[in-house]
Design a protein around this motif. Structure first.
Motif, PDB file in Angstrom:
ATOM      1  N   PRO A  62       0.840  -1.205   0.000  1.00  0.00           N
ATOM      2  CA  PRO A  62       0.000   0.000   0.000  1.00  0.00           C
ATOM      3  C   PRO A  62       0.873   1.253   0.000  1.00  0.00           C
ATOM      4  CG  PRO A  62       0.137  -0.895   2.209  1.00  0.00           C
ATOM      5  CD  PRO A  62       0.861  -1.870   1.313  1.00  0.00           C
ATOM      6  N   GLY A  63       0.249   2.381  -0.323  1.00  0.00           N
ATOM      7  CA  GLY A  63       0.949   3.647  -0.246  1.00  0.00           C
ATOM      8  C   GLY A  63       1.843   3.916  -1.444  1.00  0.00           C
ATOM      9  N   ALA A  64       2.728   4.927  -1.246  1.00  0.00           N
ATOM     10  CA  ALA A  64       3.602   5.380  -2.326  1.00  0.00           C
ATOM     11  C   ALA A  64       5.011   5.530  -1.781  1.00  0.00           C
ATOM     12  CB  ALA A  64       3.101   6.718  -2.863  1.00  0.00           C
ATOM     13  N   ILE A  65       5.952   5.796  -2.708  1.00  0.00           N
ATOM     14  CA  ILE A  65       7.355   5.948  -2.327  1.00  0.00           C
ATOM     15  C   ILE A  65       7.514   6.998  -1.236  1.00  0.00           C
ATOM     16  CG2 ILE A  65       9.578   6.844  -3.151  1.00  0.00           C
ATOM     17  CD1 ILE A  65       9.224   4.023  -4.016  1.00  0.00           C
ATOM     18  N   GLN A  72      13.025   1.813   5.207  1.00  0.00           N
ATOM     19  CA  GLN A  72      11.850   0.937   5.040  1.00  0.00           C
ATOM     20  C   GLN A  72      11.793   0.388   3.607  1.00  0.00           C
ATOM     21  OE1 GLN A  72       9.049   3.979   6.340  1.00  0.00           O
ATOM     22  NE2 GLN A  72       8.414   2.654   8.070  1.00  0.00           N
ATOM     23  N   LEU A  73      12.023   1.269   2.635  1.00  0.00           N
ATOM     24  CA  LEU A  73      11.937   0.854   1.226  1.00  0.00           C
ATOM     25  C   LEU A  73      12.993  -0.179   0.866  1.00  0.00           C
ATOM     26  CD1 LEU A  73      11.264   4.345  -0.407  1.00  0.00           C
ATOM     27  CD2 LEU A  73       9.642   2.451  -0.220  1.00  0.00           C
ATOM     28  N   GLN A  74      14.107  -0.188   1.571  1.00  0.00           N
ATOM     29  CA  GLN A  74      15.151  -1.169   1.273  1.00  0.00           C
ATOM     30  C   GLN A  74      14.692  -2.595   1.525  1.00  0.00           C
ATOM     31  OE1 GLN A  74      18.321   0.979   3.577  1.00  0.00           O
ATOM     32  NE2 GLN A  74      19.602   0.367   1.837  1.00  0.00           N
ATOM     33  N   THR A  75      13.622  -2.733   2.283  1.00  0.00           N
ATOM     34  CA  THR A  75      13.094  -4.080   2.541  1.00  0.00           C
ATOM     35  C   THR A  75      12.077  -4.516   1.486  1.00  0.00           C
ATOM     36  OG1 THR A  75      11.277  -3.295   3.942  1.00  0.00           O
ATOM     37  CG2 THR A  75      13.417  -3.686   5.004  1.00  0.00           C
ATOM     38  N   PHE A  76      11.719  -3.594   0.582  1.00  0.00           N
ATOM     39  CA  PHE A  76      10.712  -3.884  -0.430  1.00  0.00           C
ATOM     40  C   PHE A  76      11.360  -4.517  -1.655  1.00  0.00           C
ATOM     41  CE2 PHE A  76       7.446  -0.355   0.825  1.00  0.00           C
ATOM     42  CZ  PHE A  76       7.438  -0.844   2.117  1.00  0.00           C
ATOM     43  N   GLU A  77      10.572  -5.297  -2.332  1.00  0.00           N
ATOM     44  CA  GLU A  77      11.032  -5.868  -3.603  1.00  0.00           C
ATOM     45  C   GLU A  77      10.117  -5.405  -4.736  1.00  0.00           C
ATOM     46  OE1 GLU A  77      13.270 -10.032  -2.813  1.00  0.00           O
ATOM     47  OE2 GLU A  77      11.087 -10.097  -2.692  1.00  0.00           O
ATOM     48  N   VAL A  78      10.727  -5.250  -5.907  1.00  0.00           N
ATOM     49  CA  VAL A  78       9.971  -4.904  -7.111  1.00  0.00           C
ATOM     50  C   VAL A  78       9.679  -6.187  -7.860  1.00  0.00           C
ATOM     51  CG1 VAL A  78       9.898  -3.483  -9.181  1.00  0.00           C
ATOM     52  CG2 VAL A  78      11.281  -2.760  -7.224  1.00  0.00           C
ATOM     53  N   HIS A  79       8.438  -6.374  -8.220  1.00  0.00           N
ATOM     54  CA  HIS A  79       8.025  -7.582  -8.932  1.00  0.00           C
ATOM     55  C   HIS A  79       7.851  -7.269 -10.426  1.00  0.00           C
ATOM     56  CE1 HIS A  79       6.873  -9.858  -5.210  1.00  0.00           C
ATOM     57  NE2 HIS A  79       6.902  -8.609  -4.736  1.00  0.00           N
ATOM     58  N   THR A  80       8.034  -8.279 -11.244  1.00  0.00           N
ATOM     59  CA  THR A  80       7.782  -8.109 -12.676  1.00  0.00           C
ATOM     60  C   THR A  80       6.430  -8.715 -13.019  1.00  0.00           C
ATOM     61  OG1 THR A  80       8.538  -8.620 -14.898  1.00  0.00           O
ATOM     62  CG2 THR A  80       9.013 -10.260 -13.231  1.00  0.00           C
ATOM     63  N   ASP A  81       5.721  -8.062 -13.916  1.00  0.00           N
ATOM     64  CA  ASP A  81       4.471  -8.654 -14.409  1.00  0.00           C
ATOM     65  C   ASP A  81       4.684  -9.263 -15.794  1.00  0.00           C
ATOM     66  OD1 ASP A  81       4.801  -6.303 -15.795  1.00  0.00           O
ATOM     67  OD2 ASP A  81       2.985  -5.347 -15.029  1.00  0.00           O
ATOM     68  N   SER A  82       5.945  -9.528 -16.134  1.00  0.00           N
ATOM     69  CA  SER A  82       6.260 -10.133 -17.427  1.00  0.00           C
ATOM     70  C   SER A  82       5.795 -11.579 -17.453  1.00  0.00           C
ATOM     71  CB  SER A  82       7.771 -10.081 -17.678  1.00  0.00           C
ATOM     72  OG  SER A  82       8.125 -10.894 -18.771  1.00  0.00           O
ATOM     73  N   PRO A  91      15.393  -6.040  -5.487  1.00  0.00           N
ATOM     74  CA  PRO A  91      15.248  -4.956  -4.510  1.00  0.00           C
ATOM     75  C   PRO A  91      14.993  -3.626  -5.190  1.00  0.00           C
ATOM     76  CG  PRO A  91      17.235  -6.252  -4.092  1.00  0.00           C
ATOM     77  CD  PRO A  91      16.719  -6.662  -5.436  1.00  0.00           C
ATOM     78  N   LEU A  92      14.263  -2.746  -4.516  1.00  0.00           N
ATOM     79  CA  LEU A  92      14.173  -1.358  -4.960  1.00  0.00           C
ATOM     80  C   LEU A  92      15.582  -0.769  -4.944  1.00  0.00           C
ATOM     81  CD1 LEU A  92      11.076   0.244  -3.181  1.00  0.00           C
ATOM     82  CD2 LEU A  92      11.561   0.315  -5.627  1.00  0.00           C
ATOM     83  N   ALA A  93      15.892   0.058  -5.938  1.00  0.00           N
ATOM     84  CA  ALA A  93      17.222   0.648  -6.027  1.00  0.00           C
ATOM     85  C   ALA A  93      17.151   2.147  -5.798  1.00  0.00           C
ATOM     86  CB  ALA A  93      17.840   0.363  -7.390  1.00  0.00           C
ATOM     87  N   ALA A  94      18.187   2.680  -5.208  1.00  0.00           N
ATOM     88  CA  ALA A  94      18.328   4.124  -5.062  1.00  0.00           C
ATOM     89  C   ALA A  94      19.101   4.674  -6.252  1.00  0.00           C
ATOM     90  CB  ALA A  94      19.054   4.458  -3.766  1.00  0.00           C
ATOM     91  N   LEU A  95      18.950   5.967  -6.514  1.00  0.00           N
ATOM     92  CA  LEU A  95      19.695   6.597  -7.593  1.00  0.00           C
ATOM     93  C   LEU A  95      21.201   6.455  -7.367  1.00  0.00           C
ATOM     94  CD1 LEU A  95      19.765   8.335 -10.168  1.00  0.00           C
ATOM     95  CD2 LEU A  95      19.600  10.364  -8.694  1.00  0.00           C
ATOM     96  N   SER A  96      21.609   6.522  -6.134  1.00  0.00           N
ATOM     97  CA  SER A  96      23.035   6.380  -5.833  1.00  0.00           C
ATOM     98  C   SER A  96      23.558   5.005  -6.218  1.00  0.00           C
ATOM     99  CB  SER A  96      23.285   6.641  -4.344  1.00  0.00           C
ATOM    100  OG  SER A  96      22.512   5.755  -3.548  1.00  0.00           O
TER     101      SER A  96
END
Length: 637
Positions: A62-65, A72-82, A91-96
């Motif tokens: 839920p929610g947004a970035i 907190q976001l470092q514990t999140f994973e990005v899923h593919t809908d491919s 993992p979510l990545a930072a610009l750095s």
């Protein structure tokens, strides 16, 4: 066009989670030279790679970035809908994190899109304060892009980073604020682009988002797009590199925007082929605007036995009257017969009867002999020694307007016009033809399955640029001059015989005046320099005065065009008028000659000749059923 013109949009979403480091690295491994990523700010101001306004689709949260801290976001994973994932979660990545990768890939440009939601939540200055210092060490490889023009203006004021504006609709590309920004790149949603025609803009390189179709990418790049974003960078690069669909930019490329060239463009586009037409000056700029303006069977061709040509032309006349009623109209034709005429009444009656028979004996084919009581109504026609007058029906048109209408139909079917575009050279290979041409002052290159040389009087000049050198057909250029005189337009077309040499000459209505033509004079100069000769003008004036003694033969305009006639022992007047379709060099087809009336049938014959080099058509619409409407404007858009 190159596979290096593709942008890895959000990394490699075809197989990897969007904006993930794994997807970006996979895109780079596939050879991507451009990568685009999206940036938002976490609640504590850390730039994070993420596209969506909320986290539901990508992270199943839920929610947004901006609702979460970076820890907190470092514990999140990005899923593919491919449906063909190579990695389902990352993992979510930072610009750095991305900035640590950039220096390892010199020569690759990274487009950093600052998302609108970031500016809405944090404001312009906080976002730039968070992002720009991170990008500073790799500024030479990065470009900041955004929908937020005010933010881009501040980037330009604060840094030397290139900038790119993003728009959702092509209609915005000329907005004053965007023009004043002078951005280095312009990103646009391809769904908003005009369906056809070149995409013109000032200054910025144009990038469009997004496609996974190699053919669509080729078409976009050929229309002037500089970069194409794709979710399937590996597959798209491979398709363009190895040449799926033979690696061609188009199926049919035509040189010449006269009636024959636009006819082929329409026929090919009607069958679903990717069609390009190059015209060096303007549509119908030469012969196709300097004809006798007639859509007819060619009554005089019966004397030289060209029965098949007459029959075909009369069939085409019937079709054009149906599909282009605003452009092609039946008008009465009058043939006066005098005591000194070389053809007597019975010869004319026999010829007109055969003409009617070849025309199918329909209403359009009827003719009659006018009673003497009608003669005084014939626009001042000379009546001394007049034996009889025959009236039959044929059609006339505005030849240039017809050419434009056919090209408009071709473009509506998907064909593309590049004008002005000058053919430079062509290299014919076993599976394609590489064509070089000059457009807007620059030499460009396209590959095509087949090249159509429909350059009319310039047919040999085009062949001069083709390698290997094709076989040449011997032909003569024949100049035909017309004059327009001050007299008001006659009530019909008068088909008269020159008292000097027996040639047929037409006296016709044209824009409220009287048009007289044509001559047949051998021509050997530069086709671009053709012009009426004084002797030709005098010849036509004397014919007109002979048949209309009370006329005003003052010339108010004159023009000359060139016909291409295959060389033979026959006189110019009696040469065959059929189009010669030469295919002596595979994949290069040259058209010699041809009649205005028969352009559509010629195009069908050309398509038949091309079958061996083209794939099965995706669709085929019958050009005999496609309406033609009068249009304005001829250059590419």
């Amino acid at each position: 066009m190159s596979h290096d013109d593709l942008v890895a949009h959000r990394g490699y979403p075809r197989h990897y989670p969007e904006n993930s480091l794994a997807g970006i690295q996979a895109a780079l491994a596939s050879g991507a030279r451009y990568v685009e990523v999206d940036v938002q700010l976490s609640r504590d101001g850390v730039p994070v790679l993420c596209h969506d306004r909320d986290l539901q689709r990508l992270c199943h949260r839920p929610g947004a970035i901006h609702d979460y801290t970076w820890s907190q976001l470092q514990t999140f994973e990005v899923h593919t809908d491919s449906d063909v994932p190579r990695l389902s979660r990352a993992p979510l990545a930072a610009l750095s994190d991305l900035v640590t990768v950039i220096p390892t890939m010199p020569g690759v440009r990274f487009f950093i899109e600052l998302k609108r939601v970031a500016f809405e939540q944090s404001g312009i200055e906080p976002v730039l304060e968070a992002v720009l210092p991170i990008l500073q060490p790799v500024a030479g490889q990065c470009c900041v892009i955004s929908y937020q023009l005010a933010a881009l203006k501040r980037v330009r004021e604060r840094t030397t980073l290139p900038i790119g504006a993003v728009i959702d609709d092509w209609s915005e590309h000329e907005a004053p604020a965007l023009v004043e920004l002078h951005s280095d790149y312009l990103f646009c949603n391809l769904e908003s682009l005009p369906e056809h025609g070149p995409l013109q803009r000032t200054g910025a390189q144009l990038a469009v988002f997004e496609t996974v179709d190699p053919q669509q990418a080729r078409q976009l790049l050929a229309r002037g797009v500089d970069l194409v974003e794709t979710f399937a960078i590996g597959e798209m690069r491979q398709a363009l590199e190895r040449g799926d669909d033979q690696g061609v930019d188009c199926d049919v490329l035509i040189v010449g925007g006269g009636i024959q060239g636009v006819g082929v463009a329409q026929a090919a586009a009607a069958c679903g082929y990717d069609v390009r037409l190059l015209e060096q000056t303007d549509l119908a700029a030469a012969t196709s605007s300097r004809s006798s303006k007639l859509i007819h069977g060619g009554l005089r061709y019966l004397e030289s036995g060209q029965f098949a040509l007459v029959r075909k032309s009369l069939q085409e006349r019937r079709i054009l009257l149906k599909i282009a009623p605003d452009l092609v109209r039946l008008v009465p034709f009058y043939i006066p017969v005098y005591h000194h005429s070389s053809r007597g009444p019975w010869t004319l009656r026999a010829g007109l009867s055969l003409y009617a028979l070849l025309g199918g004996l329909d209403r359009q084919a009827r003719f009659r002999r006018l009673s003497r009581t009608r003669w005084p109504q014939l626009d001042g026609l000379q009546q001394q020694s007049l034996r009889c007058v025959f009236r039959y029906w044929d059609a006339r048109t505005d030849d240039a307007a017809l050419t434009r209408a056919v090209m408009a139909s071709a473009r509506a079917l998907g064909a593309q016009l590049q004008c002005p575009a000058r053919f430079v050279s062509a290299q014919a290979q076993t599976d394609q033809v590489t064509v070089r041409f000059q457009h807007k002052g620059q030499i460009q290159e396209l590959t095509t399955r087949v090249l159509i040389n429909a350059a009319g009087p310039w047919v040999d000049q085009v062949l001069d640029g083709v390698t290997p050198a094709p076989q040449r057909r011997a032909f003569d250029l024949v100049q035909g001059t017309h004059i327009v005189v001050a007299d008001p337009a006659p009530s019909g077309v008068f088909y008269v015989e020159s008292p000097q040499d027996g040639r047929a000459v037409f006296v016709m209505p044209w824009h409220g005046r009287t048009l007289i033509g044509t001559t047949e004079t051998a021509y050997t100069g530069d086709p671009a320099a053709v012009a009426p000769q004084a002797s030709e003008i005098d010849y036509l004036q004397r014919i007109y005065r002979h048949y209309f003694p009370a006329s005003d033969a003052t010339v108010v305009d004159s023009f000359a065009g060139l016909r291409v006639l295959p060389r033979s022992e026959s006189s110019l007047f009696n040469r065959p008028r059929d189009t010669l379709i030469d295919v002596s060099l595979p994949r290069v087809v040259s058209l010699y000659g041809g009649k205005l009336t028969g352009y559509r049938a010629t195009a069908q014959d050309v398509m038949h000749a091309l079958r061996r080099w083209l794939p099965e058509p995706r669709r085929c619409q019958d050009t005999a059923q496609l309406p033609l409407e009068q249009v304005r404007g001829t250059r590419d858009e």
